[in-house]
Motif scaffolding. Structure first.
Motif, PDB file in Angstrom:
ATOM      1  N   GLY A   1       0.821  -1.214   0.000  1.00 37.39           N
ATOM      2  CA  GLY A   1       0.000   0.000   0.000  1.00 37.39           C
ATOM      3  C   GLY A   1       0.850   1.258   0.000  1.00 37.39           C
ATOM      4  O   GLY A   1       0.556   2.218  -0.727  1.00 37.39           O
ATOM      5  N   GLY A   2       1.920   1.261   0.797  1.00 39.09           N
ATOM      6  CA  GLY A   2       2.822   2.408   0.832  1.00 39.09           C
ATOM      7  C   GLY A   2       3.507   2.627  -0.493  1.00 39.09           C
ATOM      8  O   GLY A   2       3.634   3.760  -0.972  1.00 39.09           O
ATOM      9  N   TRP A   3       3.930   1.515  -1.108  1.00 42.80           N
ATOM     10  CA  TRP A   3       4.588   1.641  -2.419  1.00 42.80           C
ATOM     11  C   TRP A   3       3.615   2.187  -3.463  1.00 42.80           C
ATOM     12  O   TRP A   3       3.972   3.062  -4.264  1.00 42.80           O
ATOM     13  CB  TRP A   3       5.109   0.272  -2.860  1.00 42.80           C
ATOM     14  CG  TRP A   3       5.597   0.279  -4.278  1.00 42.80           C
ATOM     15  CD1 TRP A   3       6.803   0.721  -4.737  1.00 42.80           C
ATOM     16  CD2 TRP A   3       4.852  -0.125  -5.437  1.00 42.80           C
ATOM     17  NE1 TRP A   3       6.868   0.613  -6.100  1.00 42.80           N
ATOM     18  CE2 TRP A   3       5.692   0.094  -6.553  1.00 42.80           C
ATOM     19  CE3 TRP A   3       3.573  -0.644  -5.628  1.00 42.80           C
ATOM     20  CZ2 TRP A   3       5.275  -0.195  -7.855  1.00 42.80           C
ATOM     21  CZ3 TRP A   3       3.154  -0.930  -6.918  1.00 42.80           C
ATOM     22  CH2 TRP A   3       4.006  -0.714  -8.011  1.00 42.80           C
ATOM     23  N   ALA A   4       2.366   1.692  -3.450  1.00 46.58           N
ATOM     24  CA  ALA A   4       1.369   2.165  -4.425  1.00 46.58           C
ATOM     25  C   ALA A   4       1.072   3.642  -4.213  1.00 46.58           C
ATOM     26  O   ALA A   4       0.973   4.417  -5.177  1.00 46.58           O
ATOM     27  CB  ALA A   4       0.089   1.328  -4.290  1.00 46.58           C
TER      28      ALA A   4
ATOM     29  N   THR B   1       4.116   5.621  -5.405  1.00 50.68           N
ATOM     30  CA  THR B   1       4.308   5.553  -6.863  1.00 50.68           C
ATOM     31  C   THR B   1       3.234   6.332  -7.621  1.00 50.68           C
ATOM     32  O   THR B   1       3.542   7.139  -8.509  1.00 50.68           O
ATOM     33  CB  THR B   1       4.294   4.076  -7.313  1.00 50.68           C
ATOM     34  OG1 THR B   1       5.380   3.400  -6.662  1.00 50.68           O
ATOM     35  CG2 THR B   1       4.458   3.967  -8.820  1.00 50.68           C
ATOM     36  N   PHE B   2       1.975   6.087  -7.260  1.00 45.06           N
ATOM     37  CA  PHE B   2       0.895   6.733  -8.006  1.00 45.06           C
ATOM     38  C   PHE B   2       0.505   8.096  -7.444  1.00 45.06           C
ATOM     39  O   PHE B   2      -0.075   8.916  -8.141  1.00 45.06           O
ATOM     40  CB  PHE B   2      -0.331   5.801  -8.033  1.00 45.06           C
ATOM     41  CG  PHE B   2      -0.032   4.478  -8.676  1.00 45.06           C
ATOM     42  CD1 PHE B   2       0.254   4.401 -10.046  1.00 45.06           C
ATOM     43  CD2 PHE B   2       0.017   3.309  -7.934  1.00 45.06           C
ATOM     44  CE1 PHE B   2       0.563   3.183 -10.646  1.00 45.06           C
ATOM     45  CE2 PHE B   2       0.317   2.086  -8.525  1.00 45.06           C
ATOM     46  CZ  PHE B   2       0.589   2.022  -9.883  1.00 45.06           C
ATOM     47  N   GLY B   3       0.848   8.334  -6.151  1.00 40.58           N
ATOM     48  CA  GLY B   3       0.532   9.622  -5.551  1.00 40.58           C
ATOM     49  C   GLY B   3       1.617  10.659  -5.754  1.00 40.58           C
ATOM     50  O   GLY B   3       1.346  11.859  -5.726  1.00 40.58           O
TER      51      GLY B   3
ATOM     52  N   ALA C   1      11.709   5.367  -1.843  1.00 37.31           N
ATOM     53  CA  ALA C   1      11.208   5.124  -0.485  1.00 37.31           C
ATOM     54  C   ALA C   1      11.287   3.633  -0.143  1.00 37.31           C
ATOM     55  O   ALA C   1      11.556   3.260   1.006  1.00 37.31           O
ATOM     56  CB  ALA C   1       9.772   5.624  -0.356  1.00 37.31           C
ATOM     57  N   TYR C   2      11.067   2.785  -1.144  1.00 36.39           N
ATOM     58  CA  TYR C   2      11.216   1.334  -0.931  1.00 36.39           C
ATOM     59  C   TYR C   2      12.672   1.013  -0.595  1.00 36.39           C
ATOM     60  O   TYR C   2      12.951   0.226   0.322  1.00 36.39           O
ATOM     61  CB  TYR C   2      10.779   0.588  -2.188  1.00 36.39           C
ATOM     62  CG  TYR C   2      10.899  -0.921  -2.083  1.00 36.39           C
ATOM     63  CD1 TYR C   2       9.854  -1.694  -1.590  1.00 36.39           C
ATOM     64  CD2 TYR C   2      12.080  -1.574  -2.468  1.00 36.39           C
ATOM     65  CE1 TYR C   2       9.971  -3.075  -1.479  1.00 36.39           C
ATOM     66  CE2 TYR C   2      12.205  -2.948  -2.356  1.00 36.39           C
ATOM     67  CZ  TYR C   2      11.157  -3.696  -1.869  1.00 36.39           C
ATOM     68  OH  TYR C   2      11.282  -5.059  -1.757  1.00 36.39           O
ATOM     69  N   LEU C   3      13.610   1.630  -1.341  1.00 41.79           N
ATOM     70  CA  LEU C   3      15.028   1.415  -1.064  1.00 41.79           C
ATOM     71  C   LEU C   3      15.373   1.866   0.362  1.00 41.79           C
ATOM     72  O   LEU C   3      16.131   1.197   1.067  1.00 41.79           O
ATOM     73  CB  LEU C   3      15.882   2.193  -2.076  1.00 41.79           C
ATOM     74  CG  LEU C   3      17.399   2.180  -1.832  1.00 41.79           C
ATOM     75  CD1 LEU C   3      17.979   0.787  -2.058  1.00 41.79           C
ATOM     76  CD2 LEU C   3      18.112   3.190  -2.746  1.00 41.79           C
ATOM     77  N   THR C   4      14.785   2.987   0.797  1.00 40.53           N
ATOM     78  CA  THR C   4      15.031   3.483   2.153  1.00 40.53           C
ATOM     79  C   THR C   4      14.573   2.468   3.197  1.00 40.53           C
ATOM     80  O   THR C   4      15.302   2.160   4.150  1.00 40.53           O
ATOM     81  CB  THR C   4      14.280   4.813   2.375  1.00 40.53           C
ATOM     82  OG1 THR C   4      14.651   5.737   1.347  1.00 40.53           O
ATOM     83  CG2 THR C   4      14.624   5.416   3.726  1.00 40.53           C
TER      84      THR C   4
END
Length: 422
Positions: free
Chosen positions: A39-42, A45-47, A56-59
């Motif tokens: 959900g955070g990635w979506a 990415t889309f927001g 942010a995923y890498l972080t």
């Protein structure tokens, strides 16, 4: 050493089993963590943008990875030094260490961006980077001899294989000793701990060069690997202290882990708070003194806009405040306070990793807030960090439920029970 150490309980005593209330959380935490991570990635990415979502995923990935690597360092150094005091808390570190296995799989999306999305995370993967930054073709060609998807993939695979191999070997050896009680297992782990420690230190430093430092491809610092290493070790000690406290509060290890063990963990936390600040300041001082444009640009980006406030916040909240607060032995001998400061530093460790990674999305002189992604970006970043950490926690509980939460048949277990600070 105390003359009144508690008697060693049988290996199947409930004190060495994962409490049922924690075991029941394993599946919900795994499922919930995965959903929150996606959900955070979506949302990111889309927001905000695809680049923001993956950064942010890498972080979040680097945050969990540095804690697991720090725990691996803890395990290896205890074997190398033949430490007796830490045996009752070493299994907590081993459970964090074995999370390097699922983390290796969670690296695949990061690697995939190099093959299916040019420049999504790493700018050097963008064919137009050199032209946009007015770099000479000769300089850029030399950079690309090291920074290209093929070589990057090979190096990453080597790092992950080393870590997974070390984690599996030391975890399995320790767990097998729970059943056999053989002293030779301890001797073998001690024998291999020295080369393992050198492999871990070198591979971790080079991985941080590759995975974090090359986010700014023209910037370099020979101290950056040590800086990430220091933060990871500090966070790992905090995670071990927090994990041990939660186990005790839910019914495990109540007689085995004492104030003396929290006192030692608190001393390490205090020491590594200062070591992290020392390395960070040394890196800053050398770059400031040399005043070479290729080196100063990385710190300059973190001294403007919102990142300047984050930099100041790290100085005060990651160094000065915990340094002063954990200095007293009266704090370190109170497990609830050690737990509280451990959780606090774990949160600040994420801010530190965020500060290293996210400013590289900076897009202009007035784009500092844009780099953070606004409220949506901050919320998405927090979701990803919480999701990945929760997923790891659920997996740790799953593994802990299948073994014991203390290496109760380690030959130095009695010494650990009797441990006292002088």
């Amino acid at each position: 050493m105390s003359k009144h150490a508690p008697a060693i309980k049988p290996a199947d005593d409930p004190a060495f089993q994962l409490p049922a209330k924690l075991s029941a959380l394993s599946v919900p935490l795994c499922a919930g963590g995965l959903l929150v991570l996606i959900g955070g990635w979506a949302l990111g990415t889309f927001g905000v943008s695809n680049e923001f979502g993956m950064s942010a995923y890498l972080t979040a990935f680097i945050y969990c990875l540095t804690i697991a690597l720090g725990a691996t360092f803890f395990v290896l150094i205890q074997h190398l030094c033949r430490a007796g005091w830490s045996v009752v808390v070493r299994r907590v570190a081993e459970l964090i260490m074995i999370m390097l296995v699922p983390l290796a799989f969670l690296f695949i999306p990061i690697l995939a961006t190099l093959w299916i999305g040019e420049g999504t995370i790493y700018k050097w993967d963008d064919p137009g980077f050199a032209e946009h930054h007015h770099l000479s073709p000769e300089t850029w060609d030399n950079k690309l001899m090291y920074l290209n998807p093929e070589f990057f993939t090979v190096r990453s695979a080597v790092y992950l294989l080393i870590w997974v191999g070390l984690a599996v070997y030391f975890f399995r050896s320790s767990v097998r000793q729970d059943e056999t009680g053989e002293i030779k297992a301890t001797e073998r782990m001690q024998k291999w701990s020295a080369p393992a420690l050198m492999l871990l230190s070198l591979s971790m430093s080079f991985a941080m060069f590759d995975w974090v430092m090359t986010l700014a491809p023209m910037w370099f610092s020979t101290m950056f690997g040590v800086y990430m290493f220091a933060g990871g070790i500090l966070a790992a000690h905090c995670a071990i202290a927090a994990g041990t406290f939660v186990l005790q509060k839910t019914g495990a290890l109540r007689d085995e882990v004492t104030v003396e063990h929290y006192h030692d963990l608190g001393k390490y936390i205090f020491g590594f708070v200062f070591f992290w600040a020392y390395i960070g300041f040394s890196q800053y001082l050398l770059i400031w003194y040399a005043n070479i444009p290729e080196e100063t640009v990385w710190l300059f980006d973190r001294q403007i806009g919102v990142w300047a406030w984050v930099s100041l916040a790290l100085v005060f909240f990651h160094w000065i405040l915990p340094f002063i607060s954990t200095m007293s032995r009266h704090v370190r001998r109170r497990p609830p306070l050690v737990f509280g400061w451990a959780v606090y530093i774990l949160i600040l460790h994420y801010v530190d990793i965020y500060w290293c990674v996210m400013p590289e999305l900076f897009t202009g002189a007035d784009g500092a807030m844009q780099a953070v992604g606004g409220a949506i970006g901050i919320f998405a970043s927090i979701l990803m960090a919480v999701g990945m950490a929760t997923l790891m926690l659920g997996m740790m509980l799953r593994v802990a439920g299948q073994t014991r939460v203390a290496a109760s048949r380690d030959p130095r277990f009695r010494e650990s029970l009797a441990f006292e600070n002088i």
